[in-house]
Scaffold this motif. Structure first.
Motif, mmCIF file in Angstrom:
data_model
loop_
_atom_site.group_PDB
_atom_site.id
_atom_site.type_symbol
_atom_site.label_atom_id
_atom_site.label_comp_id
_atom_site.label_asym_id
_atom_site.label_seq_id
_atom_site.Cartn_x
_atom_site.Cartn_y
_atom_site.Cartn_z
ATOM 1 N N ARG A 24 29.271 47.599 58.884
ATOM 2 C CA ARG A 24 30.521 48.071 59.488
ATOM 3 C C ARG A 24 31.748 47.775 58.642
ATOM 4 O O ARG A 24 32.854 48.113 59.007
ATOM 5 N N TYR A 25 31.540 47.091 57.522
ATOM 6 C CA TYR A 25 32.698 46.654 56.746
ATOM 7 C C TYR A 25 32.930 47.492 55.493
ATOM 8 O O TYR A 25 32.005 48.035 54.903
ATOM 9 N N LYS A 26 34.209 47.538 55.101
ATOM 10 C CA LYS A 26 34.544 48.183 53.836
ATOM 11 C C LYS A 26 34.914 47.096 52.822
ATOM 12 O O LYS A 26 35.357 46.005 53.210
ATOM 13 N N PHE A 27 34.738 47.420 51.560
ATOM 14 C CA PHE A 27 34.877 46.402 50.518
ATOM 15 C C PHE A 27 35.756 46.863 49.359
ATOM 16 O O PHE A 27 35.775 48.038 49.004
ATOM 17 N N LEU A 28 36.446 45.879 48.802
ATOM 18 C CA LEU A 28 37.274 46.132 47.627
ATOM 19 C C LEU A 28 36.635 45.451 46.416
ATOM 20 O O LEU A 28 36.280 44.275 46.477
ATOM 21 N N ILE A 29 36.481 46.215 45.356
ATOM 22 C CA ILE A 29 35.965 45.669 44.100
ATOM 23 C C ILE A 29 37.169 45.452 43.191
ATOM 24 O O ILE A 29 37.893 46.401 42.885
ATOM 25 N N VAL A 30 37.401 44.205 42.786
ATOM 26 C CA VAL A 30 38.544 43.913 41.909
ATOM 27 C C VAL A 30 38.030 43.520 40.520
ATOM 28 O O VAL A 30 37.276 42.547 40.396
ATOM 29 N N GLY A 31 38.422 44.287 39.513
ATOM 30 C CA GLY A 31 38.033 43.959 38.141
ATOM 31 C C GLY A 31 39.073 43.055 37.495
ATOM 32 O O GLY A 31 40.269 43.238 37.714
ATOM 33 N N HIS A 32 38.614 42.068 36.744
ATOM 34 C CA HIS A 32 39.524 41.146 36.041
ATOM 35 C C HIS A 32 39.142 41.084 34.565
ATOM 36 O O HIS A 32 37.992 41.291 34.213
ATOM 37 N N SER A 33 40.103 40.728 33.733
ATOM 38 C CA SER A 33 39.785 40.554 32.314
ATOM 39 C C SER A 33 40.398 39.267 31.791
ATOM 40 O O SER A 33 41.277 38.684 32.425
ATOM 41 N N SER A 34 39.945 38.872 30.625
ATOM 42 C CA SER A 34 40.601 37.760 29.945
ATOM 43 C C SER A 34 41.855 38.344 29.261
ATOM 44 O O SER A 34 42.082 39.545 29.318
ATOM 45 N N ALA A 35 42.634 37.482 28.615
ATOM 46 C CA ALA A 35 43.899 37.951 28.038
ATOM 47 C C ALA A 35 43.775 38.379 26.577
ATOM 48 O O ALA A 35 44.748 38.390 25.836
ATOM 49 N N THR A 36 42.561 38.753 26.157
ATOM 50 C CA THR A 36 42.400 39.259 24.793
ATOM 51 C C THR A 36 42.809 40.728 24.791
ATOM 52 O O THR A 36 42.351 41.490 25.627
ATOM 53 N N GLY A 37 43.672 41.136 23.874
ATOM 54 C CA GLY A 37 44.163 42.524 23.865
ATOM 55 C C GLY A 37 45.447 42.647 24.657
ATOM 56 O O GLY A 37 45.938 41.665 25.232
ATOM 57 N N THR A 38 46.007 43.862 24.719
ATOM 58 C CA THR A 38 47.292 44.002 25.413
ATOM 59 C C THR A 38 47.088 44.020 26.927
ATOM 60 O O THR A 38 46.037 44.438 27.426
ATOM 61 N N ALA A 39 48.134 43.574 27.639
ATOM 62 C CA ALA A 39 48.059 43.487 29.099
ATOM 63 C C ALA A 39 47.827 44.869 29.717
ATOM 64 O O ALA A 39 47.070 45.024 30.669
ATOM 65 N N LYS A 40 48.480 45.889 29.171
ATOM 66 C CA LYS A 40 48.362 47.230 29.722
ATOM 67 C C LYS A 40 46.935 47.768 29.553
ATOM 68 O O LYS A 40 46.344 48.318 30.475
ATOM 69 N N HIS A 41 46.383 47.569 28.357
ATOM 70 C CA HIS A 41 45.009 48.013 28.100
ATOM 71 C C HIS A 41 44.036 47.280 29.032
ATOM 72 O O HIS A 41 43.114 47.880 29.587
ATOM 73 N N ASN A 42 44.260 45.993 29.191
ATOM 74 C CA ASN A 42 43.359 45.205 30.042
ATOM 75 C C ASN A 42 43.409 45.675 31.493
ATOM 76 O O ASN A 42 42.385 45.713 32.182
ATOM 77 N N LEU A 43 44.618 46.040 31.946
ATOM 78 C CA LEU A 43 44.763 46.526 33.319
ATOM 79 C C LEU A 43 43.973 47.829 33.503
ATOM 80 O O LEU A 43 43.233 48.008 34.458
#
Lengths: 141, 189
Positions: B112-131
């Protein structure tokens, strides 16, 4: 309840029907199915399907496209993994229907699919073979 | 069937100080128990607003933003899913983890539940690319779950946090920050 649509509807359903005709094998979990796939096909996936993803049947399609180069073990694993996944999906979609009579008989006052399932697992082990089998195939005990 | 390096955070409202059990074996029961703890007063989260906030605050962190901060109050699980380098392709060694999540989401206790998948990265590379990459990777997991593993697509949402919410803020480039969070968004309406 959530209506699930079999994803490998074509070939996998045919394989499923063929399998049920010759007798049932136990289904395995999605986790075990893809663990086997990764173990037997991991090297071929890296070699022939680099950058391809698991979603939308892309790994399956890629391995099939490269069937002549992929290891025979991987090809046969892919077939059995897809069959098992389809069989388990089928069972999961059918449990509450197959067990309808038992639900109304033993779990009438129980609310919520999770609780109904727990009630079924407690009470139907001895009397309803089809319901029991569906719960087992669905991987829910 | 021990999964190396799999980290499970039984974080319920404790995201900023998660307890990480290293190299634990993840199984279905753990996933279901962790994700099934839903509080009656859990806040509603709008995924489109999460995306907006993250995009408007690249390089500034997301944890304190109005919508992102609500996530800490929801039932959640942290897993490691490895991707091919700079790609959205899930590495075969992580197929099992995705399969385990699929098995759990198919159980009647979590139907009955809905789920959110959150992707994370390390800080290698630019912040925008990582996002961007973390959003695409979260989408790839969403797609695998909803197609190959037949989880109903209306139960799944995905968002990237990039490097904006490190699990180990003292070491932003640490591989520990490359992780995937699975969050219970509450009842499917």
């Amino acid at each position: 309840m959530i209506d699930r649509v079999g994803i490998f509807a074509g070939t996998a359903l045919a394989a499923f029907l063929a399998l049920t005709a010759v007798g049932r094998a136990d289904t395995i979990s999605y986790a075990d199915a893809v663990t086997t796939l990764a173990k037997e096909c991991g090297a071929d996936i890296k070699k022939f399907c680099n950058g391809e993803n698991l979603g939308n049947g892309r790994i399956q399609a890629c391995l099939e496209k490269n069937a002549s180069k992929v290891s025979p073990t991987c090809t046969s694993t892919l077939g059995s993994v897809m069959t098992s996944v389809a069989q388990r999906q089928q069972a999961q979609a059918s449990v509450f229907k197959v067990c309808q009579h038992d639900i109304s008989q033993y779990c009438n006052s129980v609310k919520g699919d999770g609780n109904i399932l727990s009630c079924l697992v407690e009470t139907t082990r001895v009397d309803n073979k089809a319901c029991n089998q569906a719960i087992t195939d669905a991987g829910w005990r | 069937m021990i999964i190396h390096g799999l980290r499970i955070s039984l974080a319920l409202g404790l995201l900023l100080a998660p307890c990480i059990a290293s190299a634990q074996q993840l199984d279905n029961t753990q996933i279901m128990t962790t994700l099934g703890q839903v509080k009656a007063a859990a806040p509603a989260v709008d995924v489109a607003l999460l995306v907006e906030e993250a995009n408007a605050n690249v390089g500034k962190g997301v944890a304190a933003l109005p919508n992102w901060s609500k996530l800490s109050e929801l039932s959640q699980l942290i897993v490691e899913i490895d991707f091919e380098n700079n790609s959205t392709a899930i590495a075969p060694k992580s197929y099992r983890t995705v399969g385990l999540i699929a098995d759990a989401l198919h159980h009647p206790n979590l139907f009955r539940y809905k789920f959110l998948i959150v992707g994370h990265s390390s800080a290698t590379g630019t912040a925008k690319h990582n996002l961007e990459l973390s959003q695409k990777r979260a989408d790839a997991i969403n797609e695998a779950l909803s197609t190959t593993f037949a989880v109903s697509p209306d139960r799944l949402f995905s968002v990237g946090a990039g490097e904006e919410w490190p699990i180990d803020p003292g070491h932003p480039e640490s591989a520990d920050n490359r992780r995937v969070q699975l969050i219970n968004l509450g009842l499917l309406k």
